[in-house]
Design an enzyme around this catalytic site. Structure first.
Site, PDB file in Angstrom:
ATOM      1  N   GLY A   1      -0.558   0.328  -4.918  1.00  0.00           N
ATOM      2  CA  GLY A   1      -1.867  -0.256  -4.648  1.00  0.00           C
ATOM      3  C   GLY A   1      -2.909   0.259  -5.604  1.00  0.00           C
ATOM      4  O   GLY A   1      -2.994   1.479  -5.811  1.00  0.00           O
TER       5      GLY A   1
ATOM      6  N   CYS B   1      15.573  -7.372   5.732  1.00  0.00           N
ATOM      7  CA  CYS B   1      14.708  -8.546   5.699  1.00  0.00           C
ATOM      8  C   CYS B   1      14.954  -9.228   4.362  1.00  0.00           C
ATOM      9  O   CYS B   1      14.902  -8.597   3.314  1.00  0.00           O
ATOM     10  CB  CYS B   1      13.238  -8.166   5.827  1.00  0.00           C
ATOM     11  SG  CYS B   1      12.161  -9.619   5.659  1.00  0.00           S
TER      12      CYS B   1
ATOM     13  N   CYS C   1       0.849  -1.175   0.000  1.00  0.00           N
ATOM     14  CA  CYS C   1       0.000   0.000   0.000  1.00  0.00           C
ATOM     15  C   CYS C   1       0.889   1.231   0.000  1.00  0.00           C
ATOM     16  O   CYS C   1       2.088   1.142   0.233  1.00  0.00           O
ATOM     17  CB  CYS C   1      -0.863   0.029   1.252  1.00  0.00           C
ATOM     18  SG  CYS C   1      -1.987  -1.373   1.374  1.00  0.00           S
TER      19      CYS C   1
ATOM     20  N   TYR D   1      12.280  -4.151  -6.560  1.00  0.00           N
ATOM     21  CA  TYR D   1      11.066  -4.316  -7.347  1.00  0.00           C
ATOM     22  C   TYR D   1       9.969  -3.281  -7.088  1.00  0.00           C
ATOM     23  O   TYR D   1       9.388  -2.753  -8.028  1.00  0.00           O
ATOM     24  CB  TYR D   1      10.518  -5.721  -7.060  1.00  0.00           C
ATOM     25  CG  TYR D   1       9.271  -6.076  -7.820  1.00  0.00           C
ATOM     26  CD1 TYR D   1       9.353  -6.560  -9.127  1.00  0.00           C
ATOM     27  CD2 TYR D   1       8.014  -5.940  -7.250  1.00  0.00           C
ATOM     28  CE1 TYR D   1       8.202  -6.886  -9.831  1.00  0.00           C
ATOM     29  CE2 TYR D   1       6.870  -6.264  -7.956  1.00  0.00           C
ATOM     30  CZ  TYR D   1       6.965  -6.740  -9.240  1.00  0.00           C
ATOM     31  OH  TYR D   1       5.847  -7.051  -9.932  1.00  0.00           O
TER      32      TYR D   1
ATOM     33  N   ASN E   1       0.592   0.865   5.684  1.00  0.00           N
ATOM     34  CA  ASN E   1       1.314   0.044   4.720  1.00  0.00           C
ATOM     35  C   ASN E   1       2.101  -0.988   5.508  1.00  0.00           C
ATOM     36  O   ASN E   1       2.975  -0.634   6.289  1.00  0.00           O
ATOM     37  CB  ASN E   1       2.256   0.923   3.882  1.00  0.00           C
ATOM     38  CG  ASN E   1       3.236   0.117   3.044  1.00  0.00           C
ATOM     39  OD1 ASN E   1       4.338   0.572   2.773  1.00  0.00           O
ATOM     40  ND2 ASN E   1       2.861  -1.072   2.636  1.00  0.00           N
ATOM     41  N   GLY E   2       1.785  -2.252   5.290  1.00  0.00           N
ATOM     42  CA  GLY E   2       2.499  -3.302   6.007  1.00  0.00           C
ATOM     43  C   GLY E   2       1.556  -4.400   6.425  1.00  0.00           C
ATOM     44  O   GLY E   2       0.434  -4.509   5.912  1.00  0.00           O
TER      45      GLY E   2
ATOM     46  N   ASP F   1      16.083  -9.727 -15.841  1.00  0.00           N
ATOM     47  CA  ASP F   1      14.840  -9.442 -15.131  1.00  0.00           C
ATOM     48  C   ASP F   1      15.138  -9.260 -13.647  1.00  0.00           C
ATOM     49  O   ASP F   1      16.228  -9.586 -13.182  1.00  0.00           O
ATOM     50  CB  ASP F   1      13.833 -10.591 -15.347  1.00  0.00           C
ATOM     51  CG  ASP F   1      12.398 -10.120 -15.260  1.00  0.00           C
ATOM     52  OD1 ASP F   1      12.172  -8.967 -14.823  1.00  0.00           O
ATOM     53  OD2 ASP F   1      11.495 -10.893 -15.603  1.00  0.00           O
ATOM     54  N   ASP F   2      14.158  -8.728 -12.917  1.00  0.00           N
ATOM     55  CA  ASP F   2      14.420  -8.441 -11.506  1.00  0.00           C
ATOM     56  C   ASP F   2      14.132  -9.615 -10.583  1.00  0.00           C
ATOM     57  O   ASP F   2      14.695  -9.711  -9.507  1.00  0.00           O
ATOM     58  CB  ASP F   2      13.641  -7.195 -11.053  1.00  0.00           C
ATOM     59  CG  ASP F   2      12.186  -7.256 -11.454  1.00  0.00           C
ATOM     60  OD1 ASP F   2      11.702  -8.354 -11.757  1.00  0.00           O
ATOM     61  OD2 ASP F   2      11.537  -6.198 -11.475  1.00  0.00           O
TER      62      ASP F   2
ATOM     63  N   SER G   1      10.981  -2.690 -15.443  1.00  0.00           N
ATOM     64  CA  SER G   1      11.864  -2.592 -14.277  1.00  0.00           C
ATOM     65  C   SER G   1      13.161  -3.370 -14.447  1.00  0.00           C
ATOM     66  O   SER G   1      14.076  -3.196 -13.650  1.00  0.00           O
ATOM     67  CB  SER G   1      11.138  -2.997 -13.004  1.00  0.00           C
ATOM     68  OG  SER G   1      10.864  -4.363 -13.047  1.00  0.00           O
TER      69      SER G   1
END
Ligand code: SF4
Length: 492
Positions: free
Chosen positions: A43, A456, A16, A260, A117-118, A368-369, A301
């Site tokens: 989003g 992370c 989001c 990304y 967001n999360g 590609d990513d 991307s």
């Protein structure tokens, strides 16, 4: 593929986007509206703005894209110089208006609006506790859980202490913009998992998921909101105060934001996303470069990765030439719904078309990513071979995705992830590439200029920075040490 935030075929889908602002003497609605446009890639399910005019809240929340969710009358009706906004991709809770945000509620402690967001990892536990205390919930999303917890704390504490208590209670990833009456706040989780930045405009301040939202309204990026920090915008755009409410030893920034999700023109945790992606491309050449006739990106991307890769190849005197070999149909976008595998396969042909003269008779490196299910990569390799490519080598600017995300990214289930039960060699065979190589986790950390332990990487290692039932934890951050340091600083 996936090919970035505007694609949505085979890739992870964004979480989001949040924004909040407090301005001197003009309506907050229009800058918020433009900011949400800039965050649309985060989003597409719903969009909303809530403002406060000093007396009451004004809210407009609709399903759909920002451009469809608001008309001029809606914006004109959002009175007040303070407000928050949200674009949503559902990662927790239903896909309907009950979970669209900002989430608003009025309590004895005043009015509250929240944009999140999360993803919380302990929201069920808190929901049960609050329900037992008489709180009635109208949605199944975790944002409402945060709103109720904060409202309860506001009955007993001042604003800063109430936020601190809520931060001590909730675990998981969260970047929040909150409006309590007409005071706008920004909060970033103690691990800094999701991005959040502060910006300055002529007559006030803005808090947003990405700096691109601040650029869009002619603002200047001030800095990232620090992990565990609360930012309180003073009314009428007069400045802001910050409070470091929760500290923990290590952060857990989501590395995928750089690879990304975020816009290439955004600056996140001190780094321009475009440059990070180019550096990832350079490292991809260093680790697994192959001397082919051409190197080409999967648009859009993959482009920054491919340009870094080609640059490093040329510096190494390899004869690789950068070329655009796949053209994108820009009119096949998010509104093109592809619920089944069969439809997703067809969508690749609708979306991307090879340029024959770039590909025919050539050996090709396709950049590609990431690879999620592998379906699209297979389609693209086939497309290039059908077009006369002699060899197609695939290079991926991230490590293999082996596990789902529990922190706000819709990453597909473990069973759907091609790397969850296959070696890199087996994946290469499945997608029919002449060779396939991914980037290492060490190279990702180096490109982000970060300590590996401060990122992370749950989806590529299967070890998460929080206690998640049935999964490994890679550090003790699920119950952070809370050290309150409530230091107000003007214009920090
Ligand atoms: S699991 Fe992956 S996508 Fe999810 S927060 Fe961690 S790095 Fe980001």
């Amino acid at each position: 593929m996936p090919t970035g935030p505007d694609e949505g075929f085979d890739g992870p889908t964004e979480k989001c986007g949040v924004v909040g602002t407090s301005l001197a003497d003009r309506s907050a609605a229009r800058p918020l509206y433009y900011s949400l446009y800039a965050l649309q890639h985060r989003g597409q399910e719903s969009a909303g703005i809530v403002t406060h005019d000093g007396f009451q809240q004004h809210s407009h929340v609709e399903m759909g894209l920002v451009g469809d969710a608001f008309d001029e009358d809606d914006i004109a009706g959002l009175n007040g110089s303070a407000g928050i906004g949200h674009v949503r991709y559902p990662t927790a809770g239903s896909v309907d208006k009950s979970c669209a945000q900002p989430f608003t509620v009025s309590f004895k402690s005043g009015s509250l609006a929240l944009s999140h967001n999360g993803n919380l990892v302990n929201s069920d536990e808190i929901r049960e506790e609050l329900a037992a205390q008489g709180h009635a919930f109208t949605s199944d999303g975790d944002t409402e859980v945060i709103a109720h917890d904060l409202a309860r704390n506001l009955l007993e504490e001042d604003l800063v202490r109430a936020v601190k208590r809520t931060m001590e209670r909730i675990h998981g990833s969260y970047s929040l913009t909150i409006m309590h009456d007409e005071t706008v706040l920004g909060v970033r989780d103690p691990a800094g998992n999701r991005p959040l930045v502060i910006g300055e405009v002529d007559d006030g301040y803005v808090i947003a998921s990405e700096s691109a939202a601040i650029d869009t309204i002619d603002g200047e990026l001030v800095r990232d909101v620090r992990p565990g920090e609360l930012v309180v915008l003073r009314p009428d755009g007069e400045g802001y105060d910050t409070y470091q409410l929760v500290e923990r030893e290590r952060t857990a920034h989501c590395f995928f934001e750089h690879v990304y999700f975020s816009r290439p023109d955004s600056v996140i945790d001190g780094g321009l996303v475009y440059e990070v992606r180019r550096e990832l491309g350079r490292k991809l050449w260093d680790e697994s470069g192959i001397d082919t006739d051409v190197v080409m990106p999967v648009p859009d991307s993959g482009r920054a990765f491919a340009s870094g890769y080609a640059e490093a190849a040329q510096e190494a005197d390899a004869g690789v030439e950068f070329a655009e070999g796949l053209m994108k149909n820009r009119y096949v976008g998010r509104t093109f719904i592809m619920p089944t595998q069969d439809e997703r396969e067809r969508a690749v042909r609708l979306k991307l078309n090879p340029i024959k003269s770039t590909v025919e008779g050539k050996t090709v490196t396709l950049i590609d990513d990431s690879i999620v299910r592998g379906t699209t990569s297979n389609q693209l390799v086939q497309l290039l071979k059908d077009c006369g490519a002699e060899e197609v080598h695939l290079r991926i600017g991230a490590p293999p995705i082996v596990a789902p995300c529990y922190l706000g990214i819709n990453m597909a289930t473990r069973e759907e992830l091609i790397a969850s039960d296959k070696t890199v060699e087996e994946i290469g065979e499945t997608i029919d590439a002449d060779s396939l190589q991914y980037l290492s986790t060490e190279a990702v950390a180096a490109a982000l200029d970060a300590d590996r332990a401060d990122l992370c990487m749950g989806c590529v290692t299967g070890e998460y920075p929080y206690d998640i039932e049935g999964e490994e934890t890679d550090r003790d951050v699920s119950r952070p040490v809370i050290e309150g340091s409530e230091t107000a600083s003007a214009d920090d």
